[in-house]
Design an enzyme around this catalytic site. Structure first.
Site, short mmCIF file in Angstrom:
data_model
loop_
_atom_site.label_atom_id
_atom_site.label_comp_id
_atom_site.label_asym_id
_atom_site.label_seq_id
_atom_site.Cartn_x
_atom_site.Cartn_y
_atom_site.Cartn_z
N THR A 1 0.76 -1.27 0.02
CA THR A 1 -0.07 -0.13 -0.03
C THR A 1 0.84 1.38 0.08
O THR A 1 0.32 2.51 0.00
CB THR A 1 -0.99 -0.08 1.32
OG1 THR A 1 -0.15 -0.34 2.48
CG2 THR A 1 -2.04 -1.08 0.97
N GLY B 1 16.12 16.83 1.39
CA GLY B 1 16.28 15.38 0.82
C GLY B 1 16.00 15.38 -0.56
O GLY B 1 16.04 16.58 -1.36
N HIS C 1 34.57 5.01 -26.40
CA HIS C 1 35.19 6.30 -26.45
C HIS C 1 34.40 7.14 -27.43
O HIS C 1 34.41 6.79 -28.61
CB HIS C 1 36.63 6.26 -26.50
CG HIS C 1 37.07 7.55 -26.64
ND1 HIS C 1 37.30 8.43 -25.55
CD2 HIS C 1 37.45 8.31 -27.69
CE1 HIS C 1 38.03 9.73 -25.83
NE2 HIS C 1 38.08 9.60 -27.19
#
Length: 479
Positions: free
Chosen positions: A153, A192, A458
């Site tokens: 949930t 955050g 590269h």
């Protein structure tokens, strides 16, 4: 009370409660393994927080606003003139975001149908450990029985106790994703992942954004070198950072703005008042278990409300399992939930299922992006592990120089004795993509020499990962 709309003769092998990344993946995997499976989702749209009001819509806005910012800040250096005249239509940006979300949610519903998963649109609650009542969004109740139930949930934003969300001025992440105009001044409480990403969205469009953080630094769980680089880049892009130790008061005004009085950490902890017309509260998320009936069925929760699980995702009640944000294990991340969904379904089908919690990446989709996996240098020091550090900056990488995305570096941490890779931390425009190679290396126990001796194409930004690994066991070539 509930009523049975039909007799239950053949219970489901698995019922998954929740159709987010963990839930729908668990349901599909269980069905693929031959189990009769149902998925219950009350939102009316599958995909959970991630797809509807989280990961996906935020990436749509981050992409759109990055293009806008890039046009204004960088186009002329490429010889593309007129970028400064580019304007942003926020309403159209939001429409495109919703188009992306709706396409993906309908796609998930198709996947359930394709894999023969029965989809119930409604809210499920336990009557007994093997019986669920589903309150359908059509107003009808239906009882379904299951040999096994997976709780998936998810979670919901945490509000400050004295500052409830109104989604107009005081915003959760959901409200911040739905703004129809650019705030003049935005204060973000919580530095955050969510706060930094959504702060970036509106800062790029011209909002004056200030991020306030209780911890000594933003993104406090990251390696300190990474945090320093990220905060520096965000400041250059218009986001200020204010460390604080407390909030003394919040006062509303009659013109749709608020005054926030903070107790600031530096200079003796004096109070500072910030005014804003949008306050984003991103202080974390909490597990969503309301209405499930877990307590009356004796499903154990920890002190923070997370469902307690064992090594096979089992709760203390036979036949009841849990995965994702709702459990007391691992980070609250969509990809963690997905892996748990697969593993839990495999276990219920009688197969081995496993999640390696030491190799779960975290990504912050700012610009530059940040991606990390494994241990930080601070964690290794605290644990007393002898380690080596290899770093390589992107301003010495050919591809980064060619496309003018030189911010950032790759940092690799290895065991000093064995050279096994213990952590990889990347700051660059493509960090979220580059971390995949590090994940594979760590999952299979590679050393820095293994990666450093692997031929990389590269010019690519992935060569910086190779060079950082070379710095661990030998020396870099290009720096």
């Amino acid at each position: 009370m509930f009523r049975r709309c039909f007799p239950i003769f053949n219970p489901y092998d698995v019922v998954v409660v929740g159709g987010g990344p963990g839930g729908y993946v668990a349901a599909i995997k269980a069905a693929q393994l031959g189990l009769k499976t149902a998925c219950v989702e009350k939102r009316g749209a599958l995909g959970g927080t991630c797809l509807n009001v989280g990961c996906i819509p935020s990436k749509a806005l981050l992409h759109a606003t990055h293009m806008y910012h890039d046009a204004h800040a960088n186009f002329e250096r490429y010889g593309l003139m007129g970028g400064a005249g580019v304007t942003m239509d926020v309403a159209k940006m939001q429409q495109q975001k919703e188009k992306s979300v709706n396409g993906l949610t309908s796609g998930v519903e198709y996947l359930l149908k394709k894999n023969k998963v029965t989809y119930y649109k409604g809210e499920a609650g336990f009557v007994t450990p093997n019986t669920l009542n589903v309150k359908g969004i059509d107003g009808k109740d239906e009882a379904i029985e299951a040999k096994n139930t997976i709780i998936a949930t998810g979670s919901e934003p945490t509000a400050l106790p004295f500052l409830p969300f109104d989604e107009k001025v005081v915003l959760s992440s959901t409200g911040a994703l739905a703004l129809q105009q650019v705030p003049k001044k935005m204060v973000v409480i919580g530095g955050g992942v969510i706060g930094l990403e959504l702060g970036s969205v509106w800062a790029r469009l011209g909002s004056d954004v200030t991020v306030v953080e209780f911890a000594p630094r933003c993104a406090p769980t990251l390696d300190s070198d990474v945090t320093d680089a990220l905060v520096g880049a965000l400041k250059r892009n218009g986001e200020d950072e204010v460390p604080m130790t407390g909030i003394e008061g919040v006062n509303g005004t009659n013109n749709g703005s608020i005054a926030l009085t903070l107790e600031v950490e530096q200079a003796g902890g004096q109070a500072e008042t910030l005014h804003c017309d949008a306050l984003l509260v991103s202080v974390g998320r909490r597990p969503y278990t309301a209405g499930l009936g877990l307590e009356k069925n004796n499903v154990s929760l920890n002190e923070r409300g997370f469902v307690k699980i064992g090594s096979h995702f089992e709760t203390n009640v036979a036949g009841v399992y849990a995965i994702g944000d709702v459990v007391d294990k691992g980070p609250m991340l969509a990809h963690k939930a997905e892996d748990e969904g697969v593993a839990c379904a495999e276990i219920l089908a009688g197969r081995p299922g496993h999640v390696n919690y030491d190799v779960i990446p975290g990504v912050i989709y700012t610009m530059p992006e940040v991606a990390s996996v494994g241990k930080t240098e601070e964690e290794l020091k605290k644990a007393g592990v002898a380690y080596k550090v290899g770093k390589f900056p992107f301003n010495a990488n050919s591809r980064a120089k060619a496309v003018a995305t030189e911010d950032g570096f790759v940092k690799v941490l290895t065991d000093k004795a064995t050279d096994r890779i213990l952590g990889v931390h990347i700051v660059c425009s493509a960090a979220g993509e580059l971390i995949a190679g590090a994940l594979l290396a760590m999952e299979y126990g590679a050393s820095s020499e293994d990666v450093g001796r692997t031929c990389h194409a590269h010019p690519t930004m992935s060569e910086a990962v190779k060079e950082a690994c070379m710095a661990c066991f030998a020396k870099t070539i290009n720096f």
